[in-house]
Design a protein around this motif. Sequence first.
Motif, PDB file in Angstrom:
ATOM      1  N   SER A   1       0.952  -1.089   0.017  1.00 11.88           N
ATOM      2  CA  SER A   1      -0.143  -0.009  -0.147  1.00 11.88           C
ATOM      3  C   SER A   1       0.914   1.177  -0.086  1.00 11.88           C
ATOM      4  O   SER A   1       0.346   2.151  -0.579  1.00 11.88           O
ATOM      5  CB  SER A   1      -1.060  -0.015   1.182  1.00 11.88           C
ATOM      6  OG  SER A   1      -0.372  -0.129   2.362  1.00 11.88           O
TER       7      SER A   1
ATOM      8  N   ALA B   1       1.789   1.542  -3.525  1.00 10.55           N
ATOM      9  CA  ALA B   1       0.719   2.025  -4.180  1.00 10.55           C
ATOM     10  C   ALA B   1       0.315   3.628  -4.158  1.00 10.55           C
ATOM     11  O   ALA B   1       0.083   4.112  -5.017  1.00 10.55           O
ATOM     12  CB  ALA B   1      -0.592   1.156  -3.863  1.00 10.55           C
TER      13      ALA B   1
ATOM     14  N   GLU C   1       2.818   5.166  -6.275  1.00 10.05           N
ATOM     15  CA  GLU C   1       2.460   5.473  -7.761  1.00 10.05           C
ATOM     16  C   GLU C   1       1.086   6.330  -8.050  1.00 10.05           C
ATOM     17  O   GLU C   1       1.144   7.098  -9.115  1.00 10.05           O
ATOM     18  CB  GLU C   1       2.144   3.934  -8.013  1.00 10.05           C
ATOM     19  CG  GLU C   1       3.483   3.033  -7.930  1.00 10.05           C
ATOM     20  CD  GLU C   1       4.419   3.358  -9.100  1.00 10.05           C
ATOM     21  OE1 GLU C   1       3.960   3.350 -10.144  1.00 10.05           O
ATOM     22  OE2 GLU C   1       5.580   3.324  -8.603  1.00 10.05           O
ATOM     23  N   ASP C   2       0.241   6.240  -7.256  1.00 11.96           N
ATOM     24  CA  ASP C   2      -0.822   6.936  -7.634  1.00 11.96           C
ATOM     25  C   ASP C   2      -1.837   6.869  -6.401  1.00 11.96           C
ATOM     26  O   ASP C   2      -2.549   6.077  -6.109  1.00 11.96           O
ATOM     27  CB  ASP C   2      -1.577   6.324  -8.652  1.00 11.96           C
ATOM     28  CG  ASP C   2      -2.717   7.169  -9.418  1.00 11.96           C
ATOM     29  OD1 ASP C   2      -3.295   7.951  -8.368  1.00 11.96           O
ATOM     30  OD2 ASP C   2      -3.136   6.928 -10.584  1.00 11.96           O
TER      31      ASP C   2
ATOM     32  N   THR D   1      -4.485   8.915  -5.768  1.00  7.05           N
ATOM     33  CA  THR D   1      -5.828   8.574  -5.849  1.00  7.05           C
ATOM     34  C   THR D   1      -6.366   7.343  -6.323  1.00  7.05           C
ATOM     35  O   THR D   1      -7.334   6.936  -5.346  1.00  7.05           O
ATOM     36  CB  THR D   1      -6.264   9.782  -7.012  1.00  7.05           C
ATOM     37  OG1 THR D   1      -5.727  10.829  -6.802  1.00  7.05           O
ATOM     38  CG2 THR D   1      -7.774   9.654  -7.223  1.00  7.05           C
ATOM     39  N   ALA D   2      -5.723   6.714  -6.869  1.00  8.81           N
ATOM     40  CA  ALA D   2      -6.108   5.315  -7.192  1.00  8.81           C
ATOM     41  C   ALA D   2      -6.045   4.423  -6.175  1.00  8.81           C
ATOM     42  O   ALA D   2      -6.820   3.478  -5.848  1.00  8.81           O
ATOM     43  CB  ALA D   2      -5.205   4.656  -8.524  1.00  8.81           C
ATOM     44  N   ALA D   3      -4.992   4.662  -5.369  1.00  8.18           N
ATOM     45  CA  ALA D   3      -4.853   3.756  -4.220  1.00  8.18           C
ATOM     46  C   ALA D   3      -5.843   3.844  -3.100  1.00  8.18           C
ATOM     47  O   ALA D   3      -6.396   2.901  -2.490  1.00  8.18           O
ATOM     48  CB  ALA D   3      -3.337   4.246  -3.600  1.00  8.18           C
ATOM     49  N   THR D   4      -6.354   5.286  -2.961  1.00  5.45           N
ATOM     50  CA  THR D   4      -7.514   5.351  -2.058  1.00  5.45           C
ATOM     51  C   THR D   4      -8.653   4.688  -2.638  1.00  5.45           C
ATOM     52  O   THR D   4      -9.665   4.195  -1.983  1.00  5.45           O
ATOM     53  CB  THR D   4      -7.649   6.916  -1.572  1.00  5.45           C
ATOM     54  OG1 THR D   4      -7.873   7.533  -2.850  1.00  5.45           O
ATOM     55  CG2 THR D   4      -6.549   7.519  -0.849  1.00  5.45           C
ATOM     56  N   ALA D   5      -8.656   4.993  -3.912  1.00  7.90           N
ATOM     57  CA  ALA D   5      -9.934   4.296  -4.636  1.00  7.90           C
ATOM     58  C   ALA D   5      -9.893   2.645  -4.384  1.00  7.90           C
ATOM     59  O   ALA D   5     -10.892   1.918  -4.695  1.00  7.90           O
ATOM     60  CB  ALA D   5     -10.000   4.738  -6.015  1.00  7.90           C
ATOM     61  N   MET D   6      -8.877   2.160  -4.198  1.00  4.46           N
ATOM     62  CA  MET D   6      -8.788   0.861  -3.992  1.00  4.46           C
ATOM     63  C   MET D   6      -8.900   0.438  -2.666  1.00  4.46           C
ATOM     64  O   MET D   6      -8.533  -0.991  -1.951  1.00  4.46           O
ATOM     65  CB  MET D   6      -7.364  -0.002  -4.286  1.00  4.46           C
ATOM     66  CG  MET D   6      -7.192   0.151  -6.097  1.00  4.46           C
ATOM     67  SD  MET D   6      -8.568  -0.823  -6.686  1.00  4.46           S
ATOM     68  CE  MET D   6      -9.278   0.625  -7.671  1.00  4.46           C
ATOM     69  N   GLY D   7      -9.300   1.215  -1.682  1.00  2.00           N
ATOM     70  CA  GLY D   7      -9.553   1.070  -0.249  1.00  2.00           C
ATOM     71  C   GLY D   7      -8.679   1.271   0.670  1.00  2.00           C
ATOM     72  O   GLY D   7      -8.647   0.725   1.892  1.00  2.00           O
ATOM     73  N   ILE D   8      -7.356   1.876   0.312  1.00  6.10           N
ATOM     74  CA  ILE D   8      -6.419   2.168   1.119  1.00  6.10           C
ATOM     75  C   ILE D   8      -6.540   3.648   1.902  1.00  6.10           C
ATOM     76  O   ILE D   8      -6.847   4.562   1.270  1.00  6.10           O
ATOM     77  CB  ILE D   8      -5.077   2.178   0.361  1.00  6.10           C
ATOM     78  CG1 ILE D   8      -4.567   0.869  -0.100  1.00  6.10           C
ATOM     79  CG2 ILE D   8      -3.959   2.688   1.272  1.00  6.10           C
ATOM     80  CD1 ILE D   8      -3.539   0.786  -0.879  1.00  6.10           C
TER      81      ILE D   8
END
Lengths: 287, 626
Positions: B471, B474, B477-478, B480-487
């Motif tokens: 995480s 992640a 790397e990105d 926004t995408a990481a939070t959208a993946m539940g992080i």
Amino acid sequence: MTTTIPHQPTPEQVPDSGPLLQASGVIMRFGGLTAVRDVDLTVNNGEIVGLIGPNGAGKTTFFNCLTGLYVPTEGTVSFRGSVLPPKPHLVTKAGIARTFQNIRLFANMTVLENVLVGRHTRTREGLLSALIRGPGYHRAEAASRARAMELLEFTGLAAKADHLARNLPYGEQRKLEIARALASEPGLLLLDEPTAGMNPQETRATEELVFAVRDQGIAVLVIEHDMRFIFNLCDRVAVLVQGEKLVEGTSEVVQQDERVIAAYLGEPFEGTPGDGEQTTGEQENDR
Amino acid sequence: MTDLSTNAAAMTATTPGARRTEQYIPLPLNAARLLTLAGVVASIASTFMSWTYTTDFPGDLTVSGYPGGLQIMTLIGAILTGVIALGAFRIKGLAWLNPSRSNNSVLLLALGTLATTWYTVIDIAAKLGGLANLDPGGFVAAVGTLALFAGTLALPIDRHPHDEDDAEYIELGSLAAVSLVVAVYRWLRELRITHGDINVPDPRRLNVWLQRLAIVAVFAAGLKVLTYGLATTYSDIFIGYMIVVSFTFWGLGASGLLRQFQQLTRENRVFSSSVGIVAAVAYPFAQNNEHWANLGVSVLIVGTVALGLNIVVGLTGLLDLGYVAFLGVGAYTAALVSGSQYSIWSGVQFPFWAAALTGAAAALVFGVLIGAPTLRLRGDYLAIVTLGFGEIFRIVVKNLDGVSGPQVTNGPNGIAQIPDLSIFGYNLGDQHDIGSFTLGRFANYYLLMLVITVIVVLVFTRASDSRIGRSWIAIREDETAATAMGINGFRVKLVAFALGASLAGLAGTVSAHVTNSVVPDPYVFSGSVPPNSAFLLAAVVLGGMGTVSGPILGAALLYVIPEKLDFLAKYELFAFGIALVLIMRFRPEGIIANRRRQLEFHEDDATAPDKRTLGDDTVSAGTAGA
């Protein structure tokens, strides 16, 4: 492509008791600009719902309101009967997963790692258990990997598990985004233009993939410009124009609606001046 | 894990495409080989002659009969070149010495030999006033290495042109000097061997004990090279040493031997890490000199702290410019509970384990306190805020002197006379004899610090390869995408920040005892004396972000090189800046590339861009979808 994977039922899965997702009166304003204007939308269990509209209609903004990236100025979004928290990670935890219009993979992680990141909400191991590495940690990690590999099989990417995400060809990057989203075991999957830039074969494959996802009991809400794709796929289609929901209904209803045709083909309809600029040649071709 | 069969497939799939073979001096192949070997022999022979008349030149080069000083560099360079050349010429039984089957490794090694020898000759002429000071041996060496280099230039050389770079050099090209440098750089860069070209035989075919013997031999050689370099007493010799070592690494990389060794260590992971630890433990025994033990412990401290910073910067991608403050928190905490008479709690003397834990815990608390409000910021804003907090720590400590504020730290005077540690009755301040070896004070602290370093390495590797580590990456790397993946971005970043802080605090507890005193001044953003935040950051970037060995190597280089090159002292910060700019431009992944970077091995070369030049052609996946 395999069409069956053992779907682990999400703990919170509730039997049919009203709609899965209910957005009511969602308004999103950025300063003086109202990007989404009083939109209602419901998605029921096992449904594929399409969201179409000309560029700039507010589709992605609406998506962001659903996933907690934006907090709607007004209106509520509830999922499985409870109002969604305004944080993206909590929304994902509640069971809504999404993909992005501009692919947003973790480019320097491997394909497998990307999917493992998607498993984040469904695993618990914190820093301490990672440092101590007891048997519980190894079990959880092995289970996560197994599940991630299943999803890669499902999307047909298993052979490339060790590749860096950014080295995948475009179509496979799109698939990986879906696999990563599925890893969070969602009840609802939001796809933002999943076939953008794809050739007809790839689009067809994506269509099958979306059906396969639906067959596992995951509802899908999809934004797309490819009308053939949308009308093949969706049980219901909602049309967003200038931030407002114009029509909602089955493919036939939407296809025959004059206002939709006007919105796409550029005949200004009463009360909204300046709509003519919305037309692009590309969309005419799609019709 | 990487499967060899897929590697083999990837290699055969390699299309040579841009690769071409060139010969710079038209000679028949056998003549070229002969010239090369003759050059090797002449170079080796020259090192047994006298190079100059006087002993004024650093290292005694006047003796005939055995090599000394810089001659040893020429000797080693020539021997290595000869050995790899025999491998490259496919001499029966020696072909394994050059698995890549390319002459580029020979060329690079010859170039290193040439460079170090000519550096010596020119240095003699410059220092002693003219070429007249050269003995015949010096001329033999100069001509011999030139012949060696010419011989390798007559061999077929593989080149990989980079067409994509042409445009960006046009502007630079208007300056003649710059364009010469650029041309040389480009020529050197095109000598690189891609992984696809290296047909590395599977080292696993070897008997497991042979494999282990090879690992031990390499580590022993590494320790020898390291201690030799540290023991060099003159800047001149150290420069020659650095030239030979860098070109040797480059050449061995091009020969494929480094790759093979990497594969060996990967196969014998536990064994090779234990051999590595043994080699590190052997360091104070290998040389009985307190000065070098002191250097060793300092390098370990800054290396460990840099590794902690690597969690924050390299894995999570948070630019923290005030990191050295956490080292300070650890050091001050340890000093306060050390029993020093200058501590406000002079009666309190914690045993070391307790002091270490207290220091780490105090740094953890500070990490959370500083992180909680600042980690909501991203990018540059975070960097500026952490820079501020770093300075705040130093200024606060300076003012807690009973005059400007409550008396805690003695202000600028710091806490002096920190007593030496005693662990299980073993007083680290005393000299101890073990067998025929003598362990002095710094050697003791070196061994203690080594334990801490091993702990930090373990923490780093385990954390980075886990759910939390993924995480972090992640988020780097990105986000926004990481939070959208539940992080939960904030929380995960705070964990990274706090973990990094506590590791620095842990190292700080030892550093307080090593230096006997703590004062606020070293804990600045940038200064001429490490540790400071800029130094640590430079170590991470230079060594390789997100790797284990990178920051340690980077810290070692940044610490040792200025120590060795005394003429740099005034320009140290300037040299730092230059080094960082060059690294960013030419090797943005750092000296040691991340494991992920090595996955380029899997690429289908036909479609994928070349990842060796990462950074300038990093196409984020996002732009493809736009």
